[in-house]
Design a protein around this motif. Sequence first.
Motif, PDB file in Angstrom:
ATOM      1  N   UNK A  15       0.833  -1.202   0.000  1.00  0.00           N
ATOM      2  CA  UNK A  15       0.000   0.000   0.000  1.00  0.00           C
ATOM      3  C   UNK A  15       0.868   1.253   0.000  1.00  0.00           C
ATOM      4  N   UNK A  16       2.010   1.226   0.665  1.00  0.00           N
ATOM      5  CA  UNK A  16       2.926   2.362   0.623  1.00  0.00           C
ATOM      6  C   UNK A  16       3.399   2.602  -0.807  1.00  0.00           C
ATOM      7  N   UNK A  17       3.732   1.510  -1.499  1.00  0.00           N
ATOM      8  CA  UNK A  17       4.185   1.644  -2.887  1.00  0.00           C
ATOM      9  C   UNK A  17       3.063   2.144  -3.785  1.00  0.00           C
ATOM     10  N   UNK A  18       1.850   1.597  -3.617  1.00  0.00           N
ATOM     11  CA  UNK A  18       0.710   2.034  -4.420  1.00  0.00           C
ATOM     12  C   UNK A  18       0.434   3.514  -4.205  1.00  0.00           C
ATOM     13  N   UNK A  19       0.416   3.938  -2.946  1.00  0.00           N
ATOM     14  CA  UNK A  19       0.101   5.334  -2.633  1.00  0.00           C
ATOM     15  C   UNK A  19       1.142   6.278  -3.203  1.00  0.00           C
ATOM     16  N   UNK A  20       2.411   5.894  -3.091  1.00  0.00           N
ATOM     17  CA  UNK A  20       3.474   6.736  -3.636  1.00  0.00           C
ATOM     18  C   UNK A  20       3.343   6.860  -5.145  1.00  0.00           C
ATOM     19  N   UNK A  21       3.066   5.733  -5.811  1.00  0.00           N
ATOM     20  CA  UNK A  21       2.940   5.764  -7.268  1.00  0.00           C
ATOM     21  C   UNK A  21       1.751   6.617  -7.699  1.00  0.00           C
ATOM     22  N   UNK A  22       0.624   6.496  -6.995  1.00  0.00           N
ATOM     23  CA  UNK A  22      -0.550   7.310  -7.323  1.00  0.00           C
ATOM     24  C   UNK A  22      -0.249   8.784  -7.104  1.00  0.00           C
ATOM     25  N   UNK A  23       0.424   9.111  -6.008  1.00  0.00           N
ATOM     26  CA  UNK A  23       0.758  10.516  -5.751  1.00  0.00           C
ATOM     27  C   UNK A  23       1.617  11.081  -6.867  1.00  0.00           C
TER      28      UNK A  23
END
Length: 972
Positions: free
Chosen positions: A38-46
């Motif tokens: 989820x940290x990776x997903x959130x960073x990529x979306x940001x």
Amino acid sequence: MSSDGPSRSWPGGLSGAARSVWAKHDYDMGGWLPLWRHMADSAAVAGRLWDEWLPLSVRRLVADALPGGADDARWLAVWLAATHDIGKATPAFACQVEELADTMRAAGLDMPLHKQMSDRRLAPHGLAGQLLLQQWLVERRGWPKRATTQFAIIAGGHHGVPPGQSDIYELARHPGLLRTPGSEDVWRGAQDELLDTAASVCGVEERLDVWQQVKLPQPVQVLLTALVIVADWIASNPDLFPYFPDGRATDPERIEAAWRGLDLPGPWQAVEPEGEPAEIFAARFDLPPGARIRPVQEEAVRLARAMSAPGLMVIEAPMGEGKTEAALAVAEIFAARSGAGGCFVALPTMATGNAMFPRLLHWLGRLPDERADPGAHSVFLAHSKAALNEDFVGLTRGRRGRVADVDRDGADDVWRPRADERATSAELVAHHWLRGRKKGMLSSFAVGTIDQLLFAGLKSRHLALRHLAVAGKVVVIDEAHAYDTYMNAYLDRVLSWLGAYGVPVVVLSATLPARRRRELAEAYAGAGSGSDGFDSVEADGYPLLTGVVPGAEPRTVLPAASGRRTDVRVERLDDDVEILADRLADDLSEGGCALVVRNTVARVHETAACLRERFGDDRVTVAHARFLDLDRVENDAGLLAAFGSPEKVAAAGGSRPDGGHVVVASQVVEQSLDVDFDLLVTDLAPVDLLLQRMGRLHRHQRGEDQGDRPQRLRTARCLVTGVDWTAAVPEPVRGSCLVYGEHALLRSLAVLDPHLAGTSGTGHTVRLPDHISPLVQSAYGPRPAGPPQWREAMDQARDEHELKQIEQRVKADAFLLNEAARPGRPLVGWVEAGVGDADDTRGGKAQVRDSRESLEVLVVRRRADGALTTVPWLGEGRGGLELPTEAVPPARAARAVAASGLRLPYQFTFAKVIDQAIEELETECVQAWQAKESHWLAGELVLVLDENGRTRLAGYDIHYTRSDGLEVHRAD
């Protein structure tokens, strides 16, 4: 870091313990997601949001606060998104799902059972994450503690409410909620691994040493918080980012597929219009052949180009001068120069918002865009009845996303749709994700009620999202004179934040007091009341343009008059409906159309009943706010088709009534209705509103020298009534005083008295637009007005008015957001002691309006055989539809019921009455209509009328007719 993402990837060399920490769990499907994923997903979306969705103006504001400019800004945004949920790597969060907690225990992360952690409410994962991030910055990066909170508060506030000092203190006293005693080292190791990896993957390791010297302005903290919230919501959507039984997924295919599935429209990239103002208006708006633009429109464009930077522009001009078109032209220039990615037009009511929405769409259809592939613009109609607006519904497309309850200790934003969805234009769309009360305003273009803007000054949950929604737009505020002291307190505070964000603002008014103009300018510029350099803002003259850029000298421009002039003969008329009927019979003897404006609906009904007896039902039309939603829309359309401009009447296939016709209306005709009458009768009102009403008189040219009007009505005449003229000091009727206050009415009467008495120098004439500004400035200015014998009564009314203003200011302060504090001061307690969720409902509007909560119902009919139906007169096949009581009604019928909303009047705003009414309505509730799949009807109160349109509720007799709307009388 490139726009393609970080050069290193997750999960890197994370230990088994760090990999075991979970972030998401689907109770229905059994899937889960590890925190690192989820940290990776959130960073990529940001990163994608930053590159492809966030307006340039917002990115610039963040970049200007950081030593590395744009690169630093993107790195920081991505890193904050990556770390926002680190608080889930704590026993207080992890203990909630036993099977996943057991996996973590097996990896060495010991924790008590969920039932053993009764104090875990002290550690919501946002606050826990804030403390962990602060500790990591201090212990592993060498930051001074005082520098950490301004960054870590973004994690603390990502569920909508930044923590307060007491929250931080209480959690600090319970360290076992962050790391289980006896296993502290293992917990700390896993937390540090996740944060170390985030810093490495996001490429900020070298920047962290530099950022500890930064002092982030509060507006930047707000925008970064909002961006992280949006990134988190998208990354938490399992339709876009699926959970897996073992938590495995691959980059970058996962991110690319999710972003493609979201299909989020990018911001508007405005192209600054070139050429002469007339060329711009011809390209954007439908001008009749040979038509010339108004001087105020031309000068507005020139002032926008001459201002040192986009700022605040106040446009004051008469009714019908094209202020809205001027504002949109200025918005293009301001957007191109500021990098704004959209526009929001705020209006006083839902009705005026509905009228503006198709005009905005027409303008949008002609806007250029600098994007190589402009694609779609996201559009939103921002009020609680938007799903009933056909223009808006026609733009909806896409699918319904599922947002699971994934965080357990925080509320997710679950979209509950209330609109049909159908594919339509690829250029303007109401995007499926950008809907709902919290996300809708994030669309690039929006029209809505002023409440949507005022909510940005209200301490409420997810306030950061509302700030992001306006921070990237040009804001247009129409009818700025229409707000009282309570609402102005919120408007001024919002303007101060808009100025801090550098948001361009255009304010429109036909009748704005000079003192109020100065208050708006000072609020936007961040200047205190009475600040030096703002005296010029109180300039005389009309029409008037005022340009304000913070830190620069304000500019004023006096455009030439357009040449449109109406001389209105004003007269007193005794407040007697029989006298009114006699006068109308005389004045309409040769035909013509008269408008009678009453200040209360009760007076509308009383007047209409008398006039129908004299003239017949077919020659009297009623208009006020107590009609069903669909009936109000039809009423407005009917008024425009019969009494609009000659061109629009012809285009609508309508015709102006022959033989004399009277419209009896409340204040609904004052604003945003382009209607034109031969004769006006009006209750006394505050002078600015009285002038607005006069703007509906001889509004359009009908033949040379108005020769197409009846002979005796070719001179515009306004008859002022609603006053006892025989009293020593004229006495406005009680209903008018309750609506407007005696002070405003007496001041209005005082400045009008020379015209009513024929001693004004122009006789009995009010000359529009020449007299608009002098009358308004005199009525709202500090100097005494009126005959000496009125002085005592006027002084008493003034004292009562000033006391009420003080009460309104104090009341508004209860939930009013503070002004932006000095740079570096964190948002701790930013919305503490707030209202919870800002609510776009009739009751919710009381949060930013000084009004009682009102009750709204959906109206249906009960036939003699007991069956429920929609009311019979609804057009387009919606009337008389039978409504099942054992099942959810079909979509068409349910939508027709939802469009039959009605606000009950003031009698139902008192606590005892409203409670009784709700209790009685709930006893009549149709249980089948409360099913969750009943998107239109679930949770609504339904008022059932008999075949004669009657019922009894909370001790009141209720009668509704299509011709007169709602009438309420106390039951015998």
